[in-house]
Scaffold this motif. Structure first.
Motif, PDB file in Angstrom:
ATOM      1  N   SER A  98       0.700  -1.157  -0.152  1.00 25.60           N
ATOM      2  CA  SER A  98       0.146  -0.084   0.062  1.00 25.60           C
ATOM      3  C   SER A  98       0.940   1.144   0.165  1.00 25.60           C
ATOM      4  O   SER A  98       0.653   2.279  -0.792  1.00 25.60           O
ATOM      5  CB  SER A  98      -1.174   0.141   1.414  1.00 25.60           C
ATOM      6  N   LEU A  99       1.900   1.231   0.805  1.00 25.90           N
ATOM      7  CA  LEU A  99       2.702   2.303   0.933  1.00 25.90           C
ATOM      8  C   LEU A  99       3.376   2.563  -0.463  1.00 25.90           C
ATOM      9  O   LEU A  99       3.664   3.595  -0.935  1.00 25.90           O
ATOM     10  CB  LEU A  99       3.803   2.169   1.848  1.00 25.90           C
ATOM     11  N   THR A 100       3.847   1.520  -1.074  1.00 26.61           N
ATOM     12  CA  THR A 100       4.401   1.608  -2.455  1.00 26.61           C
ATOM     13  C   THR A 100       3.664   2.473  -3.309  1.00 26.61           C
ATOM     14  O   THR A 100       3.972   3.290  -4.240  1.00 26.61           O
ATOM     15  CB  THR A 100       4.936   0.444  -3.061  1.00 26.61           C
ATOM     16  N   LEU A 101       2.186   1.783  -3.440  1.00 30.36           N
ATOM     17  CA  LEU A 101       1.296   2.446  -4.435  1.00 30.36           C
ATOM     18  C   LEU A 101       1.040   3.995  -3.903  1.00 30.36           C
ATOM     19  O   LEU A 101       1.017   4.748  -4.873  1.00 30.36           O
ATOM     20  CB  LEU A 101      -0.015   1.546  -4.185  1.00 30.36           C
ATOM     21  N   PHE A 102       1.035   4.225  -2.658  1.00 30.53           N
ATOM     22  CA  PHE A 102       0.743   5.384  -2.225  1.00 30.53           C
ATOM     23  C   PHE A 102       1.915   6.581  -2.642  1.00 30.53           C
ATOM     24  O   PHE A 102       1.580   7.646  -3.191  1.00 30.53           O
ATOM     25  CB  PHE A 102       0.462   5.722  -0.744  1.00 30.53           C
ATOM     26  N   ASP A 103       3.064   5.945  -2.314  1.00 37.26           N
ATOM     27  CA  ASP A 103       4.077   6.769  -3.002  1.00 37.26           C
ATOM     28  C   ASP A 103       4.252   7.059  -4.312  1.00 37.26           C
ATOM     29  O   ASP A 103       4.367   8.425  -4.837  1.00 37.26           O
ATOM     30  CB  ASP A 103       5.725   5.863  -2.728  1.00 37.26           C
ATOM     31  N   ALA A 104       3.707   6.059  -5.242  1.00 38.06           N
ATOM     32  CA  ALA A 104       3.607   6.392  -6.740  1.00 38.06           C
ATOM     33  C   ALA A 104       2.564   7.721  -6.755  1.00 38.06           C
ATOM     34  O   ALA A 104       2.663   8.402  -7.929  1.00 38.06           O
ATOM     35  CB  ALA A 104       3.260   5.076  -7.539  1.00 38.06           C
ATOM     36  N   ILE A 105       1.460   7.448  -6.129  1.00 41.88           N
ATOM     37  CA  ILE A 105       0.643   8.623  -6.353  1.00 41.88           C
ATOM     38  C   ILE A 105       0.840   9.839  -5.822  1.00 41.88           C
ATOM     39  O   ILE A 105       0.426  11.088  -6.324  1.00 41.88           O
ATOM     40  CB  ILE A 105      -0.885   8.084  -5.454  1.00 41.88           C
ATOM     41  N   LEU A 106       1.505   9.844  -4.773  1.00 41.04           N
ATOM     42  CA  LEU A 106       2.159  11.302  -4.334  1.00 41.04           C
ATOM     43  C   LEU A 106       2.851  12.090  -5.191  1.00 41.04           C
ATOM     44  O   LEU A 106       2.975  13.200  -5.267  1.00 41.04           O
ATOM     45  CB  LEU A 106       3.154  10.704  -3.019  1.00 41.04           C
ATOM     46  N   VAL A 107       3.682  11.249  -6.102  1.00 41.84           N
ATOM     47  CA  VAL A 107       4.515  11.874  -7.079  1.00 41.84           C
ATOM     48  C   VAL A 107       3.519  12.350  -8.275  1.00 41.84           C
ATOM     49  O   VAL A 107       3.790  13.305  -8.953  1.00 41.84           O
ATOM     50  CB  VAL A 107       5.485  10.760  -7.583  1.00 41.84           C
ATOM     51  N   ARG A 108       2.672  11.477  -8.451  1.00 39.53           N
ATOM     52  CA  ARG A 108       1.513  11.845  -9.454  1.00 39.53           C
ATOM     53  C   ARG A 108       0.074  11.708  -9.144  1.00 39.53           C
ATOM     54  O   ARG A 108      -0.499  10.882  -9.213  1.00 39.53           O
ATOM     55  CB  ARG A 108       1.734  10.898 -10.746  1.00 39.53           C
ATOM     56  N   PRO A 109      -0.065  13.082  -8.323  1.00 37.61           N
ATOM     57  CA  PRO A 109      -1.402  13.005  -7.640  1.00 37.61           C
ATOM     58  C   PRO A 109      -2.692  12.766  -8.676  1.00 37.61           C
ATOM     59  O   PRO A 109      -3.513  12.390  -8.092  1.00 37.61           O
ATOM     60  CB  PRO A 109      -1.619  14.408  -7.308  1.00 37.61           C
ATOM     61  N   TRP A 110      -2.660  13.001  -9.817  1.00 31.81           N
ATOM     62  CA  TRP A 110      -3.580  12.847 -10.836  1.00 31.81           C
ATOM     63  C   TRP A 110      -3.986  11.291 -11.104  1.00 31.81           C
ATOM     64  O   TRP A 110      -5.108  10.947 -11.289  1.00 31.81           O
ATOM     65  CB  TRP A 110      -3.266  13.427 -12.270  1.00 31.81           C
ATOM     66  N   LEU A 111      -3.006  10.376 -10.486  1.00 33.44           N
ATOM     67  CA  LEU A 111      -3.228   9.087 -10.602  1.00 33.44           C
ATOM     68  C   LEU A 111      -4.544   8.636  -9.957  1.00 33.44           C
ATOM     69  O   LEU A 111      -5.174   7.896 -10.319  1.00 33.44           O
ATOM     70  CB  LEU A 111      -2.100   8.158 -10.143  1.00 33.44           C
ATOM     71  N   GLY A 112      -4.909   9.196  -8.572  1.00 34.13           N
ATOM     72  CA  GLY A 112      -5.711   8.961  -7.904  1.00 34.13           C
ATOM     73  C   GLY A 112      -7.183   9.076  -8.487  1.00 34.13           C
ATOM     74  O   GLY A 112      -8.247   8.461  -8.229  1.00 34.13           O
ATOM     75  N   ASN A 113      -7.243  10.110  -9.403  1.00 31.52           N
ATOM     76  CA  ASN A 113      -8.546  10.279  -9.969  1.00 31.52           C
ATOM     77  C   ASN A 113      -9.042   9.389 -10.907  1.00 31.52           C
ATOM     78  O   ASN A 113     -10.105   9.180 -11.332  1.00 31.52           O
ATOM     79  CB  ASN A 113      -8.809  11.731 -10.570  1.00 31.52           C
ATOM     80  N   TYR A 114      -8.110   8.592 -11.488  1.00 34.52           N
ATOM     81  CA  TYR A 114      -8.419   7.583 -12.745  1.00 34.52           C
ATOM     82  C   TYR A 114      -8.270   5.971 -12.304  1.00 34.52           C
ATOM     83  O   TYR A 114      -8.339   5.297 -13.124  1.00 34.52           O
ATOM     84  CB  TYR A 114      -7.652   8.088 -14.104  1.00 34.52           C
ATOM     85  N   LEU A 221      -4.095   3.988   7.098  1.00 36.09           N
ATOM     86  CA  LEU A 221      -3.888   2.793   6.901  1.00 36.09           C
ATOM     87  C   LEU A 221      -3.505   1.726   7.801  1.00 36.09           C
ATOM     88  O   LEU A 221      -4.193   0.682   7.996  1.00 36.09           O
ATOM     89  CB  LEU A 221      -2.548   2.698   5.780  1.00 36.09           C
ATOM     90  N   ASP A 222      -2.865   2.427   8.941  1.00 37.22           N
ATOM     91  CA  ASP A 222      -2.672   1.425  10.068  1.00 37.22           C
ATOM     92  C   ASP A 222      -3.812   1.370  10.992  1.00 37.22           C
ATOM     93  O   ASP A 222      -3.790   0.021  11.444  1.00 37.22           O
ATOM     94  CB  ASP A 222      -1.347   2.079  10.859  1.00 37.22           C
ATOM     95  N   LEU A 223      -4.700   2.157  10.940  1.00 36.53           N
ATOM     96  CA  LEU A 223      -5.852   2.056  11.766  1.00 36.53           C
ATOM     97  C   LEU A 223      -6.697   0.986  11.124  1.00 36.53           C
ATOM     98  O   LEU A 223      -7.029  -0.242  11.742  1.00 36.53           O
ATOM     99  CB  LEU A 223      -6.722   3.437  11.715  1.00 36.53           C
ATOM    100  N   THR A 224      -6.840   0.729   9.672  1.00 37.52           N
ATOM    101  CA  THR A 224      -7.435  -0.326   8.863  1.00 37.52           C
ATOM    102  C   THR A 224      -6.844  -1.693   8.985  1.00 37.52           C
ATOM    103  O   THR A 224      -7.594  -2.508   9.586  1.00 37.52           O
ATOM    104  CB  THR A 224      -7.498   0.221   7.251  1.00 37.52           C
ATOM    105  N   LEU A 225      -5.441  -1.497   9.116  1.00 32.93           N
ATOM    106  CA  LEU A 225      -4.727  -2.798   9.084  1.00 32.93           C
ATOM    107  C   LEU A 225      -4.886  -3.333  10.601  1.00 32.93           C
ATOM    108  O   LEU A 225      -5.003  -4.550  11.035  1.00 32.93           O
ATOM    109  CB  LEU A 225      -3.317  -2.676   8.871  1.00 32.93           C
TER     110      LEU A 225
END
Lengths: 234, 234
Positions: A98-114, A221-225
């Motif tokens: 999850s953190l790996t995925l989030f890191d990628a989105i952090l660099v490209r915020p537009w990713l989250g929308n699609y 994330l940690d709350l969910t986990l």
DNA sequence: CGGTACGATAGAACACCGTTCGATAGAGAT
DNA sequence: ATCTCTATCGAACGGTGTTCTATCGTACCG
């Protein structure tokens, strides 16, 4: 629709010669440089040195372009995530992925929308979804619980990403105003609110001011986990 | 910018006479009936029986229109949430409040895309944020934990809402195709995937098929709240 | 070889969008 | 009667995604 990969170099110098790869690459470049509003067919065509209508040979609509561009970069993220070797604790694996995925989105915020908007087109996203789910197979859960667990995690990722993707008022995008100052302005407004009327806002305004997006995501994330671990141990 | 509420009825029959209230009400009606893409200044003007430019007297841009329309209906949700009387368990209160908010979004999926986008304009949303945070004041947590907890909850709500808000391909919006059939189509595609390549998707496809959005949200929320309870009891 | 089918490109036009401009109607105050 | 300020509106501007139609260039085939 294109059948084969474009296998040749460019022809003469009048007509441009594209390829799915180049179209997506330039689309991603535009998105990275100036956000979703900068990705127009005309801007993309100019960048490719061709005409507007040519893009429609590779892509049926702007939605599909966005989906494919998203999936294009998700492909890279997928490789990173698949490279993670499973450890002893499945939940730890979920966390790292999850953190790996989030890191990628952090660099490209537009990713989250699609991201994951249309799994028909987004093959890599579907594969990523599956990979993200695999650790849950090692947990003592029902199929429904597994489904809900992974949905919950992607919800947290996407939800956090959307917060991020809120194209900042263009001032911070141009670098004229730092993110901290941007946050600080809101914090200042909040601080002026009546403490009796807004007891909670009053309580957390200092935390909000200058807060770190990654830390905020990790907390969610940690709350969910933690909840998931409880469920798996029951 | 408008100074007073419009205090009178309409004048003659040539010129229309609006009010902030009527503008927002009709905007919300358009959003409800046909989604965000249907809310255009021209459509709105026609509905109000006036000209396009008139709307700009009440609202500086489309973004502001969306923000104000969102906050307009959030006002109603806020009333519902404030009407909830605190119980013994703060976390139960959080749960009820979150479900109330989510119910509202379920009816109006477009809410998720604009909720809390700009608290300067969205006064009700800010108030809702505060109200949602108040139960955490009764928990044994640090300010930072409280901030993260409420952020996590709104993230889950908004994240789930975004999944929902993904304007369904217009077929289900027109009622031509039911939501179940829409889901079923995806499920069918997923079922055809290789079970070895997609072990997780294979595992949960039956759960995905015909799944309930509320249940999915509740599961995600409960995981977060379980983690929060753990944190508060430590 | 010449012709032809087809993969691939592109310019111009279309319908629509958010937004701005300038004109103007109405009502109250001077 | 004039002036001012609120509120309205039609028309236009620049930009968007998309479609239409015409074309180039290459590979194949007789």
């Amino acid at each position: 629709m294109p059948r084969h990969q474009n296998r040749g170099a460019a022809g003469g110098r009048r007509r441009a010669s594209h390829s799915m790869e180049s179209v997506l690459t330039e689309a991603v470049a535009l998105l990275d440089e100036a956000g979703p509003s900068a990705l127009t067919f005309r801007a993309l065509a100019q960048r490719l040195g061709g005409g507007v209508a040519s893009i429609y040979w590779y892509v049926a609509s702007k939605d599909e372009l966005l989906d494919r561009a998203t999936d294009h970069v998700i492909g890279g993220v997928l490789a990173d995530i698949e490279a993670i070797e499973p450890g002893d604790d499945p939940i730890d694996d979920l966390r790292v992925m999850s953190l790996t995925l989030f890191d990628a989105i952090l660099v490209r915020p537009w990713l989250g929308n699609y991201f994951m908007r249309n799994t028909d087109v987004q093959g890599n996203a579907l594969r990523l979804y599956d990979t993200l789910g695999q650790p849950t197979l090692r947990l003592k859960l029902t199929a429904r619980q597994r489904f809900h667990a992974v949905s919950a995690i992607t919800t947290v990722v996407v939800g956090s990403a959307v917060d991020l993707g809120q194209e900042p008022p263009q001032e911070v995008l141009e670098g004229a105003v730092g993110r901290d100052e941007f946050l600080g302005r809101f914090a200042a407004t909040w601080r002026e609110l009546d403490a009796d009327d807004f007891p909670f806002v009053h309580e957390i305004v200092d935390e909000f001011d200058g807060h770190d997006d990654i830390e905020q995501f990790r907390a969610a994330l940690d709350l969910t986990l933690a909840g998931l671990r409880l469920q798996a141990d029951a």
